[in-house]
Enzyme design. Structure first.
Site, PDB file in Angstrom:
ATOM      1  N   ASN A  42      10.606  31.291 -16.773  1.00 32.57           N
ATOM      2  CA  ASN A  42       9.883  30.175 -16.155  1.00 32.57           C
ATOM      3  C   ASN A  42      10.862  29.067 -15.791  1.00 32.57           C
ATOM      4  O   ASN A  42      11.864  28.835 -16.472  1.00 32.57           O
ATOM      5  CB  ASN A  42       8.706  29.682 -17.007  1.00 32.57           C
ATOM      6  CG  ASN A  42       9.020  29.379 -18.443  1.00 32.57           C
ATOM      7  OD1 ASN A  42      10.003  29.866 -18.994  1.00 32.57           O
ATOM      8  ND2 ASN A  42       8.181  28.594 -19.080  1.00 32.57           N
ATOM      9  N   ILE A  43      10.551  28.434 -14.679  1.00 31.59           N
ATOM     10  CA  ILE A  43      11.415  27.387 -14.121  1.00 31.59           C
ATOM     11  C   ILE A  43      10.515  26.198 -13.798  1.00 31.59           C
ATOM     12  O   ILE A  43       9.656  26.290 -12.911  1.00 31.59           O
ATOM     13  CB  ILE A  43      12.111  27.882 -12.838  1.00 31.59           C
ATOM     14  CG1 ILE A  43      12.916  29.162 -13.119  1.00 31.59           C
ATOM     15  CG2 ILE A  43      13.019  26.780 -12.270  1.00 31.59           C
ATOM     16  CD1 ILE A  43      13.400  29.882 -11.872  1.00 31.59           C
ATOM     17  N   GLU A  44      10.675  25.124 -14.563  1.00 37.31           N
ATOM     18  CA  GLU A  44       9.784  23.980 -14.402  1.00 37.31           C
ATOM     19  C   GLU A  44      10.366  22.942 -13.449  1.00 37.31           C
ATOM     20  O   GLU A  44      11.537  23.032 -13.054  1.00 37.31           O
ATOM     21  CB  GLU A  44       9.493  23.375 -15.785  1.00 37.31           C
ATOM     22  CG  GLU A  44       8.778  24.387 -16.668  1.00 37.31           C
ATOM     23  CD  GLU A  44       8.377  23.869 -18.031  1.00 37.31           C
ATOM     24  OE1 GLU A  44       8.890  22.818 -18.465  1.00 37.31           O
ATOM     25  OE2 GLU A  44       7.535  24.548 -18.661  1.00 37.31           O
ATOM     26  N   CYS A  53       6.095  30.495 -13.257  1.00 35.80           N
ATOM     27  CA  CYS A  53       6.055  31.276 -14.499  1.00 35.80           C
ATOM     28  C   CYS A  53       7.125  32.377 -14.500  1.00 35.80           C
ATOM     29  O   CYS A  53       7.543  32.855 -13.435  1.00 35.80           O
ATOM     30  CB  CYS A  53       4.696  31.942 -14.663  1.00 35.80           C
ATOM     31  SG  CYS A  53       3.347  30.805 -14.967  1.00 35.80           S
ATOM     32  N   GLU A  55       6.787  35.515 -15.310  1.00 38.41           N
ATOM     33  CA  GLU A  55       6.290  36.765 -14.718  1.00 38.41           C
ATOM     34  C   GLU A  55       6.491  36.757 -13.212  1.00 38.41           C
ATOM     35  O   GLU A  55       6.968  37.722 -12.616  1.00 38.41           O
ATOM     36  CB  GLU A  55       4.790  36.936 -14.992  1.00 38.41           C
ATOM     37  CG  GLU A  55       4.396  37.071 -16.435  1.00 38.41           C
ATOM     38  CD  GLU A  55       4.082  35.734 -17.085  1.00 38.41           C
ATOM     39  OE1 GLU A  55       4.808  34.745 -16.831  1.00 38.41           O
ATOM     40  OE2 GLU A  55       3.111  35.688 -17.859  1.00 38.41           O
ATOM     41  N   CYS A  86      -0.931  33.764 -17.302  1.00 39.43           N
ATOM     42  CA  CYS A  86      -1.899  32.873 -16.654  1.00 39.43           C
ATOM     43  C   CYS A  86      -2.614  33.609 -15.517  1.00 39.43           C
ATOM     44  O   CYS A  86      -2.190  34.688 -15.077  1.00 39.43           O
ATOM     45  CB  CYS A  86      -1.206  31.613 -16.130  1.00 39.43           C
ATOM     46  SG  CYS A  86      -0.343  31.841 -14.570  1.00 39.43           S
ATOM     47  N   CYS A  89      -0.524  34.518 -12.349  1.00 38.73           N
ATOM     48  CA  CYS A  89       0.369  35.675 -12.542  1.00 38.73           C
ATOM     49  C   CYS A  89      -0.427  36.976 -12.554  1.00 38.73           C
ATOM     50  O   CYS A  89       0.034  38.000 -12.047  1.00 38.73           O
ATOM     51  CB  CYS A  89       1.165  35.533 -13.836  1.00 38.73           C
ATOM     52  SG  CYS A  89       2.430  34.248 -13.705  1.00 38.73           S
TER      53      CYS A  89
HETATM   54  N1  THU Z   1       4.141  30.130 -18.513  1.00 41.35           N
HETATM   55  C1  THU Z   1       4.750  31.300 -18.142  1.00 41.35           C
HETATM   56  O1  THU Z   1       5.884  31.298 -17.667  1.00 41.35           O
HETATM   57  N2  THU Z   1       4.051  32.446 -18.312  1.00 41.35           N
HETATM   58  C2  THU Z   1       2.845  32.541 -18.933  1.00 41.35           C
HETATM   59  O2  THU Z   1       2.330  33.633 -19.082  1.00 41.35           O
HETATM   60  C3  THU Z   1       2.159  31.341 -19.415  1.00 41.35           C
HETATM   61  C4  THU Z   1       2.785  30.053 -19.031  1.00 41.35           C
HETATM   62  C5  THU Z   1       4.929  28.878 -18.413  1.00 41.35           C
HETATM   63  C6  THU Z   1       4.495  27.881 -17.400  1.00 41.35           C
HETATM   64  C7  THU Z   1       5.131  26.609 -17.974  1.00 41.35           C
HETATM   65  O3  THU Z   1       6.504  26.584 -17.627  1.00 41.35           O
HETATM   66  C8  THU Z   1       5.036  26.821 -19.468  1.00 41.35           C
HETATM   67  O4  THU Z   1       4.898  28.225 -19.651  1.00 41.35           O
HETATM   68  C9  THU Z   1       3.898  26.094 -20.152  1.00 41.35           C
HETATM   69  O5  THU Z   1       2.695  26.343 -19.518  1.00 41.35           O
END
Ligand code: THU
Length: 129
Positions: A42-44, A53, A55, A86, A89
């Protein structure tokens, strides 16, 4: 690719997660039918809604390299229970995997749940007619 190897690659991918806002690293590893493996994290973003996310990072990497038929995906979270993908995804998975494709969900202590894409997203949006 053995499931245990895919799980290890998903965990490794989580080490690259860019999560300054949530501190919630996720890693994924996807195998296309062609066999090559693509990892993602994941890259925010400071504009939170732009975050991606783990995935989807892995799936988009595979597709952008020409692999549209995906076979299996492992998702690792440093969570107590196996991480639950989520909704966004799940819909992206439905686009590139067979409904019966395996999704392996893993927690930090190695607890694993195996589901199919269809179990994660029943009656998905697949028909524009
Ligand atoms: N996130 C994912 O990368 N995959 C998931 O299945 C659930 C949520 C990430 C999004 C965000 O960067 C962090 O987790 C918190 O929601």
């Amino acid at each position: 690719m053995e499931t245990t190897d895919l799980v290890a690659l998903a965990q490794q991918a989580s080490e690259n997660a860019y999560v300054p806002y949530s501190q919630f690293p996720i890693g994924a590893a996807v195998v296309p039918k062609s066999g090559e493996v693509f990892q993602g994290c994941n890259i925010e973003n400071i504009s939170f809604g732009l975050s991606n996310c783990g995935e989807r990072t892995a799936i988009f990497k595979a597709v952008s390299e020409g692999h549209r038929e995906l076979e299996k995906i492992a998702v690792y979270g440093s969570t107590n229970e196996p991480v639950s993908p989520c909704g966004a995804c799940r819909q992206v998975m439905a686009e590139f995997f067979e409904p019966s494709a395996k999704v392996i969900l893993i927690s930090k202590n190695g607890k694993t749940v195996e589901m199919t894409v269809e179990e994660l997203l029943p009656y998905s949006f697949t028909d524009l007619t």
